[in-house]
Design an enzyme around this catalytic site. Structure first.
Site, PDB file in Angstrom:
ATOM      1  N   HIS A  55       0.865  -1.182   0.000  1.00  0.00           N
ATOM      2  CA  HIS A  55       0.000   0.000   0.000  1.00  0.00           C
ATOM      3  C   HIS A  55       0.905   1.235   0.000  1.00  0.00           C
ATOM      4  O   HIS A  55       2.013   1.187   0.543  1.00  0.00           O
ATOM      5  CB  HIS A  55      -0.829  -0.052   1.286  1.00  0.00           C
ATOM      6  CG  HIS A  55      -1.913   0.960   1.398  1.00  0.00           C
ATOM      7  ND1 HIS A  55      -1.680   2.255   1.794  1.00  0.00           N
ATOM      8  CD2 HIS A  55      -3.249   0.872   1.188  1.00  0.00           C
ATOM      9  CE1 HIS A  55      -2.828   2.913   1.829  1.00  0.00           C
ATOM     10  NE2 HIS A  55      -3.803   2.097   1.464  1.00  0.00           N
ATOM     11  N   ASP A 114       2.840  -4.428   7.920  1.00  0.00           N
ATOM     12  CA  ASP A 114       1.603  -3.677   7.774  1.00  0.00           C
ATOM     13  C   ASP A 114       0.454  -4.673   7.976  1.00  0.00           C
ATOM     14  O   ASP A 114       0.171  -5.491   7.104  1.00  0.00           O
ATOM     15  CB  ASP A 114       1.573  -3.056   6.369  1.00  0.00           C
ATOM     16  CG  ASP A 114       0.238  -2.402   6.043  1.00  0.00           C
ATOM     17  OD1 ASP A 114      -0.727  -2.566   6.819  1.00  0.00           O
ATOM     18  OD2 ASP A 114       0.159  -1.738   4.994  1.00  0.00           O
ATOM     19  N   GLN A 159      -4.831  -5.261   7.010  1.00  0.00           N
ATOM     20  CA  GLN A 159      -5.851  -6.172   6.477  1.00  0.00           C
ATOM     21  C   GLN A 159      -5.847  -7.525   7.182  1.00  0.00           C
ATOM     22  O   GLN A 159      -6.514  -8.455   6.738  1.00  0.00           O
ATOM     23  CB  GLN A 159      -5.652  -6.383   4.970  1.00  0.00           C
ATOM     24  CG  GLN A 159      -5.785  -5.127   4.142  1.00  0.00           C
ATOM     25  CD  GLN A 159      -7.172  -4.496   4.231  1.00  0.00           C
ATOM     26  OE1 GLN A 159      -8.152  -5.148   4.600  1.00  0.00           O
ATOM     27  NE2 GLN A 159      -7.266  -3.221   3.893  1.00  0.00           N
ATOM     28  N   LYS A 207     -10.510  -0.526  10.436  1.00  0.00           N
ATOM     29  CA  LYS A 207     -10.641  -1.702   9.583  1.00  0.00           C
ATOM     30  C   LYS A 207     -10.932  -2.950  10.416  1.00  0.00           C
ATOM     31  O   LYS A 207     -10.970  -4.058   9.907  1.00  0.00           O
ATOM     32  CB  LYS A 207      -9.359  -1.912   8.774  1.00  0.00           C
ATOM     33  CG  LYS A 207      -9.122  -0.813   7.733  1.00  0.00           C
ATOM     34  CD  LYS A 207      -7.891  -1.113   6.921  1.00  0.00           C
ATOM     35  CE  LYS A 207      -7.363   0.093   6.192  1.00  0.00           C
ATOM     36  NZ  LYS A 207      -8.116   0.422   4.974  1.00  0.00           N
ATOM     37  N   CYS A 242      -4.786   2.313  -3.756  1.00  0.00           N
ATOM     38  CA  CYS A 242      -3.535   2.835  -3.160  1.00  0.00           C
ATOM     39  C   CYS A 242      -2.367   1.884  -3.361  1.00  0.00           C
ATOM     40  O   CYS A 242      -1.472   1.806  -2.524  1.00  0.00           O
ATOM     41  CB  CYS A 242      -3.694   3.153  -1.676  1.00  0.00           C
ATOM     42  SG  CYS A 242      -4.897   4.424  -1.335  1.00  0.00           S
TER      43      CYS A 242
HETATM   44  C1  LIG Z   1      -2.687  -2.790   3.519  1.00  0.00           C
HETATM   45  C2  LIG Z   1      -3.000  -1.403   4.008  1.00  0.00           C
HETATM   46  N1  LIG Z   1      -2.041  -0.673   4.563  1.00  0.00           N
HETATM   47  C3  LIG Z   1      -2.270   0.558   5.028  1.00  0.00           C
HETATM   48  C4  LIG Z   1      -3.507   1.156   4.933  1.00  0.00           C
HETATM   49  C5  LIG Z   1      -3.697   2.540   5.450  1.00  0.00           C
HETATM   50  O1  LIG Z   1      -4.529   2.553   6.545  1.00  0.00           O
HETATM   51  P1  LIG Z   1      -5.050   3.924   7.168  1.00  0.00           P
HETATM   52  O2  LIG Z   1      -5.547   4.733   6.026  1.00  0.00           O
HETATM   53  O3  LIG Z   1      -6.121   3.517   8.112  1.00  0.00           O
HETATM   54  O4  LIG Z   1      -3.891   4.564   7.846  1.00  0.00           O
HETATM   55  C6  LIG Z   1      -4.535   0.434   4.343  1.00  0.00           C
HETATM   56  C7  LIG Z   1      -5.879   1.007   4.198  1.00  0.00           C
HETATM   57  O5  LIG Z   1      -6.253   1.667   3.292  1.00  0.00           O
HETATM   58  C8  LIG Z   1      -4.276  -0.873   3.868  1.00  0.00           C
HETATM   59  O6  LIG Z   1      -5.241  -1.597   3.288  1.00  0.00           O
END
Ligand SMILES: Cc1ncc(COP(=O)(O)O)c(C=O)c1O
Lengths: 412, 157
Positions: A126, A203, A206, A229, A367
């Protein structure tokens, strides 16, 4: 069969928004990887906090401040237990995954990395697990290395090993890909990374609400995730960090709550986790995240995982039967996420037409632009499951896709 | 199955969207610009041949959703052979029609845009899709140096 005993009706009743029609149709919410809906218990925890416990934490000697501090710290303990960390000192509240990853980049990596050091990422990250590392590279002269994915959407293990070396200081990898659903072999990655002395940043955005996570078994150094999430509110997230790192790391932001003593000549910092929580944190958010974890525990993460897996299998099979539809990402190990493209219809048009049917999906690059480039698609349509989804909803999705084809006059 | 087609996905739009006109590269050209929609990652490049203040030829390249393709197709059809000053005015009318409403346009403005492009005005009921319709128009604006005020791509729907 797990799904037959899974109390789906009761669970669905617990999510008020699922009963609010969209475009006059029952809502079918399949965009859970973007954010999940919230159960009553979480919403009520927010209300109850403000009605009964609200005060700033760690500051007052009065009863309410003690109450809110106690609730905030109790939430930290719930998070600790959720990811099986050794100590609550290893649990830092942030505003989300993004901030957690930026914190590691800024406070761990930037001060320690030098020209020529390497940060190893994967092609399926991401943007929030790419851009903070680019900042570090710009500031230190370190370089990014990228592990490619194969056509199934899995990391190419030999290529990972090839890129891992003495210069590798950090391996930053997603636990579950938000675009493809691929579950990465974190424990094996950590094992290899440790051989070269690299620190592993995971990370977990998910993963945490869908599969059991034990940071000690995984062996990773840092683990980041978002409350929203995992059925909690927005504005709260978590960074787990091994105590040995957190103690040595520089603070992230300066302000109240993160200090032991301040004079104009010198400031002494508070110990972790407080060193990294400058200013008034999202107290109610933390408390409500705790409530989300309680809800999940009551249902049981194993049962949730098995329910979501049966949805994944069912949807995969249904979508494979659709002419002109290709599933993007067919890893052996997958979480409840399916990306797909349809011949002759752009993902955005699929998204808009399904929305008319009350079906919420995500369309676009999610993203993960570098991954889209690798897979040779501008974007995909993506469905992602949560504990409240049902097979009937997948049937409705398939019906909806037939309608999309009718509108576009594509023969079925 | 009885299917009602949402207003946005009318025959004309689908027709142009699926088989866009003037989708090719112009080489040589006098003006070109690659438009990028950061929300979805779609890219559209426009090419123009302008001589004596007249758009002699105009085309585009790129792939995208039916809305962006229909918009590109209809726009290139409309602007071919037109004076720059006329194009500048019609650009304004188009933005107005997709972001505000098309009823308040004058009779002349409506005629200039034509029925098909006015139909694209339905996109305003789908705020997340307005950028799809305007992408190629922004690219033409940039190519011709019409752009007066820098616009935040995330802000205006
Ligand atoms: C794999 C992953 N990493 C990071 C993020 C970023 O999360 P947040 O926008 O809650 O900081 C997301 C969500 O969009 C994600 O799916």
């Amino acid at each position: 069969m797990a799904s037959s005993i899974f109390p789906i009706t009761t669970i669905r009743q617990d999510f008020p928004i699922l009963h609010k029609p969209v475009h006059g149709k029952p809502l079918i919410y399949l965009d859970n990887a973007a954010t999940t809906q919230k159960p009553k218990k979480v919403i009520e925890a927010l209300v109850a906090f403000y009605e009964q416990s609200n005060a700033n934490i760690h500051r007052g000697v009065h009863a309410l401040s003690e109450c809110s501090t106690q609730k905030y710290e109790a939430a930290r303990e719930k998070v600790r237990a959720w990811v099986h960390a050794k100590s609550t000192d290893e649990i830092i509240f942030t505003k989300g995954t993004t901030e957690a990853l930026n914190l590691v980049a800024e406070s761990w990596a930037r001060p320690q990395l030098h020209k020529g050091d390497e940060i190893l990422l994967t092609e399926m990250e991401h943007h929030s697990n790419i851009v903070p590392w680019q900042f570090v590279c710009q500031k230190t002269g370190a370089v990014l290395k990228v592990v490619p994915v194969n056509n199934q959407g899995e990391l190419v293990w030999e290529e990972f090993l090839k890129r891992l070396g003495r210069r590798t200081k950090i391996v930053a990898v997603t636990h579950v890909s938000n675009t493809l659903g691929t579950v990465n072999p974190i424990a094996s990655i950590v094992k290899k990374a440790k051989e070269v002395g690299a620190v592993v940043v995971v990370d977990g955005a998910q993963a945490v609400a869908h599969i059991p996570v034990d940071v000690q078994t995984l062996g990773c150094d840092f683990y980041a995730f978002s409350g929203h999430k995992m059925y909690g509110p927005t504005g709260i997230g978590v960074l787990y960090g091994k105590a040995e790192h957190l103690e040595r790391m520089e603070p992230y932001q300066g302000g109240g709550d993160m200090i032991r003593s301040v004079t104009f000549d010198k400031t002494e910092y508070a110990p972790p986790p407080f060193k990294f929580e400058a200013g008034t944190p999202p107290i109610s958010g933390a408390v409500a995240l705790g409530a989300a974890m309680e809800t999940l525990s009551q249902i049981g993460l194993e049962a949730i995982a098995s329910h979501e897996h049966s949805l994944l299998d069912y949807a995969t099979q249904k979508l494979r039967e659709e002419k002109g539809l290709s599933i993007i990402g067919q890893a052996k190990e997958k979480g409840g996420i399916i990306s797909f493209v349809c011949e002759g219809v752009h993902p955005h048009d699929i998204g808009t037409l399904l929305d008319e049917e009350g079906i919420a999906i995500r369309a676009g690059h999610h993203c993960t632009m570098p991954l889209m480039k690798r897979l040779g698609v501008p974007g995909t349509a993506r469905i992602s499951f949560a504990l409240y989804n049902t097979k009937e909803e997948i049937d409705a999705l398939v019906e909806g896709l037939h309608k999309v084809r009718k509108v576009f006059s594509i023969p079925s | 199955m009885n299917i009602e087609i949402p207003e946005l996905y009318q025959e004309v739009i689908l027709g142009h969207g699926k088989n866009p006109r003037n989708q090719r590269r112009l080489n040589p050209c006098t003006h070109t610009y690659e438009g990028f929609n950061p929300l979805c990652g779609d890219r559209v490049t426009v090419y123009l041949v302008v001589e004596q203040d007249i758009i002699q030829d105009i085309s585009f390249e790129g792939a995208g959703c039916v809305i962006s393709m229909a918009s590109a197709s209809l726009m290139t059809e409309l602007l071919k052979g037109k004076k720059l000053a006329w194009a500048k005015e019609v650009l304004k009318s188009f933005y107005h029609s997709v972001t505000q409403d098309f009823e308040s346009l004058s009779k002349e403005e409506k005629e200039a845009l034509g029925e098909k492009l006015l139909m694209l005005g339905n996109v305003q009921k789908y705020p997340m899709r307005v950028k799809c319709a305007t992408l190629v128009w922004h690219a033409v604006e940039e190519a011709l140096g019409f752009k007066q005020n820098e616009e935040n791509p995330y802000a205006t729907f």
